[in-house]
Write an enzyme that holds these catalytic residues in place. Structure first.
Site, PDB file in Angstrom:
ATOM      1  N   ASP A   1      24.839  50.225  25.407  1.00 37.13           N
ATOM      2  CA  ASP A   1      23.489  49.706  25.211  1.00 37.13           C
ATOM      3  C   ASP A   1      23.364  49.333  23.741  1.00 37.13           C
ATOM      4  O   ASP A   1      24.111  49.818  22.900  1.00 37.13           O
ATOM      5  CB  ASP A   1      22.472  50.786  25.624  1.00 37.13           C
TER       6      ASP A   1
ATOM      7  N   ASP B   1      17.751  43.001  23.457  1.00 33.52           N
ATOM      8  CA  ASP B   1      16.543  42.459  24.076  1.00 33.52           C
ATOM      9  C   ASP B   1      15.323  43.245  23.606  1.00 33.52           C
ATOM     10  O   ASP B   1      15.459  44.303  22.998  1.00 33.52           O
ATOM     11  CB  ASP B   1      16.652  42.552  25.604  1.00 33.52           C
TER      12      ASP B   1
ATOM     13  N   ALA C   1      12.867  48.089  30.877  1.00 30.40           N
ATOM     14  CA  ALA C   1      11.512  48.567  30.577  1.00 30.40           C
ATOM     15  C   ALA C   1      10.739  49.051  31.803  1.00 30.40           C
ATOM     16  O   ALA C   1       9.548  48.800  31.948  1.00 30.40           O
ATOM     17  CB  ALA C   1      10.718  47.486  29.841  1.00 30.40           C
TER      18      ALA C   1
ATOM     19  N   CYS D   1      20.149  74.633  46.037  1.00 31.21           N
ATOM     20  CA  CYS D   1      21.224  73.850  46.658  1.00 31.21           C
ATOM     21  C   CYS D   1      22.506  74.655  46.712  1.00 31.21           C
ATOM     22  O   CYS D   1      22.510  75.850  46.438  1.00 31.21           O
ATOM     23  CB  CYS D   1      21.386  72.505  45.944  1.00 31.21           C
TER      24      CYS D   1
ATOM     25  N   CYS E   1      25.562  73.684  45.213  1.00 29.33           N
ATOM     26  CA  CYS E   1      26.592  73.285  44.252  1.00 29.33           C
ATOM     27  C   CYS E   1      27.164  74.540  43.584  1.00 29.33           C
ATOM     28  O   CYS E   1      26.684  75.656  43.803  1.00 29.33           O
ATOM     29  CB  CYS E   1      26.021  72.311  43.230  1.00 29.33           C
TER      30      CYS E   1
ATOM     31  N   CYS F   1      24.513  76.524  41.629  1.00 28.13           N
ATOM     32  CA  CYS F   1      23.481  77.179  42.444  1.00 28.13           C
ATOM     33  C   CYS F   1      24.035  78.314  43.303  1.00 28.13           C
ATOM     34  O   CYS F   1      23.283  79.186  43.730  1.00 28.13           O
ATOM     35  CB  CYS F   1      22.765  76.153  43.313  1.00 28.13           C
TER      36      CYS F   1
HETATM   37 ZN   LIG Z   1      22.869  73.026  42.529  1.00 26.17          ZN
END
Ligand SMILES: [Zn+2]
Length: 677
Positions: free
Chosen positions: A85, A120, A186, A269, A271, A274
């Site tokens: 960017d 921009d 934007a 969750c 993962c 978690c």
């Molecule tokens: Zn998780």
């Protein structure tokens, strides 16, 4: 840079982008990497592409020296594609940057970025028009300058605030300049303030004016909650600083919303993070350690959502996923509701046949492109004098008509009351009424998605009104309509049907009687000849059935299922009815007949001289060899491949829609079935 579409659903696509540092499979999430202080090794979690900020490296003397020496890939320790960017973000945050457009583009080239960005001006939403116009002018000037400095591998950002015409004209202007990728800029303030409906307007105003053959990047959209919606509108790339920012703020992102760690009693969750830590474990950790773990969760969840979207596009149930996701927040539901204003645009890109069934999830599903397309295509089937409307049953409806359907009523749409039932049975169109496709002529009730859809048994009010309106329109095309009472009941049509319409307009349809009418609907059958002819009309256009199936027609059915399989003229195969979606797959003779029936450019893809020999050999057609086509072709349709003289040379299945076939210069446009005609 090279972009190809692999699969499509709604306006979404899966594809591949080839860059000097490897291939990106889209849709893709680009984790934002901070060049000075990155904490997470994102490649470990499956990130294929990252985005980093050239301006930060440019501003910091040490970083600048280092990146100029070793290149951006080494500096941020990422061997794959790197997008940079330009400093526009800093411009929008702090109002000023001390680098010129030319300087930052040259710098990005020197550090070996794969896709650079011009400087921009990110005009925020809801500013005065004056300002939006002035800033857009500068953005476009800088885009032009960027091309002069570096001719390729460049982003050019669509701006224009929340003015749809400015977004559209910006997209059109920079779209014609030939950049490699188009970010939509934007929009972060819209997402931060949950103005998802306005986000839909901004994205659609941009996307519909951008070239189909270039990837689009929804800048700053890092929450997995919006990915599916954005992909369905044609966005291919996302960037996420959110996985870090949310983690710094002790928040966990899920595709269904955000959790604050302070409120959690259980981890949400499965993962690694978690399942390894409890909310208390995390809360009692040092900030740095906790932040790293939460960022890991956020990134894993975000990348998993992208994978889920790719699978949905492959299966053809992306809109089902969008409808689920948009129900996690009322303002996202606004976005979904606003999307109904863009059904016509989506319809142009939506494949005509999909693997997955159409699932009705609520009134918003009524705006799906499949329904609009069906209702316009039934007009292709030849009109009859009388209509019989039957209620829903198991699908396909024609195989499950019940013996006793109870009462029927007659509505004499045109002319005087007719009592001769024999007369009513002549020239009769039998159609079923159901949610969401409203009216389903019996002849085509096995064609996708008319048999491949499910809706709840309990009808909601919006569906009731929608179906009622469509049925009324449909009835008015006939002289007489015999309507089953169950249809009237389910869609509450008595209010309309029972009251004779006032006589103000003499031509208005009138109801002369609602007498009980006795007959045996279960004896009603569709002749095979009528069925194949109607399917062809529905699929290829009015009159196609007659043109395709003339001569000594022989219909061969499957021994196992009793369904129509092949249609021959004598010994010559014309077409095969595909078992999965009941649409015709042409054979050589069918292609010849359709070609002589349909007027140029209908159903056609025109290839240049170079491609002709390959097409004749049955090789697939690449988009760059196509010089013209029927712009109304959708993907997954049977198409005729012709040369410049409109001579039929092959036929096949479209992979892209008409607009894309004309715009793409890379990848396959048509999978050829057979050549050598
Ligand atoms: Zn998780």
């Amino acid at each position: 840079m090279n972009f190809e579409i692999k699969n499509k659903d709604a306006m979404g696509r899966t594809g591949i982008i080839k860059t000097p540092h490897g291939t990106i499979k889209t849709p893709a999430l680009m984790p934002v990497i901070h060049p000075g202080k990155q904490t997470l090794d994102v490649k470990k979690f499956g990130a294929e592409v990252v985005i980093t900020n050239a301006y930060i490296m440019y501003k910091n003397e040490d970083l600048r020296a280092k990146v100029l020496d070793e290149g951006v890939h080494k500096l941020i320790d990422f061997p794959g594609p790197v997008v940079t960017d330009s400093g526009s973000f800093q411009l929008s945050e702090y109002g000023d940057v001390d680098v010129t457009n030319k300087e930052i583009i040259e710098f990005q080239e020197l550090i070996g970025t794969d896709i650079g960005t011009s400087l921009d001006i990110p005009t925020p939403p809801f500013v005065k028009r004056d300002r939006a116009e002035k800033e857009l002018e500068i953005t476009i000037k800088r885009a032009k300058e960027a091309l002069e400095v570096r001719g390729e591998m460049l982003n050019s950002v669509v701006q224009g605030s929340t003015f749809h015409d400015l977004r559209s004209s910006c997209a059109q202007t920079i779209g014609e300049m030939g950049f490699d990728c188009y970010p939509i800029g934007a929009v972060v303030p819209l997402m931060e303030s949950y103005r998802y409906s306005e986000l839909v307007d901004v994205v659609m105003a941009s996307v519909k004016n951008l070239p189909d053959s270039k990837p689009r990047h929804l800048m700053g959209a890092g929450h997995p909650m919006v990915f599916a919606l954005a992909v369905a509108m044609g966005c291919d790339l996302f960037d996420s600083a959110a996985y870090i920012l949310y983690a710094q703020d002790d928040r966990l992102m899920m595709p269904t919303g955000t959790f604050k760690l302070q409120n959690l009693i259980e981890m949400p969750c499965s993962c690694r993070v978690c399942t390894s830590y409890s909310p208390d474990d995390l809360r009692s950790m040092k900030k740095d350690m906790r932040m790293k773990l939460l960022a890991e969760h956020n990134l894993i969840i975000s990348l998993a959502e992208i994978r889920k979207i790719k699978q949905a596009i492959n299966d053809g149930n992306l809109m089902e996923l969008v409808e689920q996701r948009c129900r996690v927040h009322p303002y996202l539901l606004d976005a979904l509701r606003n999307l109904k204003n863009y059904t016509a645009e989506i319809d142009r890109y939506d494949p005509s046949s999909k693997k997955a069934a159409f699932f009705y999830s609520g009134p918003e599903s009524l705006a799906r492109a499949e329904i609009k397309r069906h209702l316009s295509r039934i007009e292709r089937i030849p009109g009859k004098k009388n209509l019989l409307l039957l209620p829903r049953s198991r699908k396909p409806y024609s195989k499950h008509i019940k013996d006793d359907l109870g009462k029927f009523y007659i509505k004499h749409v045109k002319g005087e009351q007719v009592v001769d039932t024999e007369d009513l049975m002549n020239d009769l169109q039998v159609s079923f009424v159901d949610v969401p496709f409203a009216v389903i002529p019996m002849e085509i009730d096995e064609v996708y998605p008319l048999a491949q859809n499910e809706s709840p048994m309990i009808t909601d009010e919006d569906a009731r009104i929608f179906v009622r309106q469509e049925v009324e329109k449909y009835i008015n095309q006939f002289d007489n309509a015999i309507i089953n009472a169950k249809v009237l009941d389910r869609f509450n049509m008595y209010t309309i049907e029972l009251e004779p319409i006032p006589d103000e307009n003499e031509n208005a349809p009138k109801i002369y009687s609602l007498d009980e009418f006795e007959f045996e609907p279960f004896k009603i059958k569709v002749e095979d000849r009528t069925r194949i002819s109607s399917i062809a009309d529905y699929q290829f256009g009015a009159g196609s059935g007659e043109a395709l199936f003339k001569g000594n027609i022989k219909i061969v059915k499957s021994r196992k299922t009793g369904k129509i399989r092949h249609v021959y003229d004598g010994e010559t195969l014309i077409a095969t009815l595909r078992a999965t979606d009941s649409v015709f797959v042409l054979d050589r003779e069918g292609a010849r007949r359709l070609h002589s029936h349909a007027k140029y450019p209908k159903n056609r893809v025109v290839v240049n001289e170079d491609a002709e020999p390959f097409a004749k050999e049955g090789k697939s057609i690449f988009a760059k060899f196509v010089i013209d086509c029927d712009i109304n072709i959708r993907s997954n349709e049977e198409v005729l491949i012709v040369n410049e003289k409109d001579e039929l040379i092959a036929f096949g299945k479209s992979i892209l829609c008409g607009h894309e076939i004309m715009d793409f210069k890379t990848g396959q446009a048509v999978k050829t079935r057979k050549g050598g005609i």
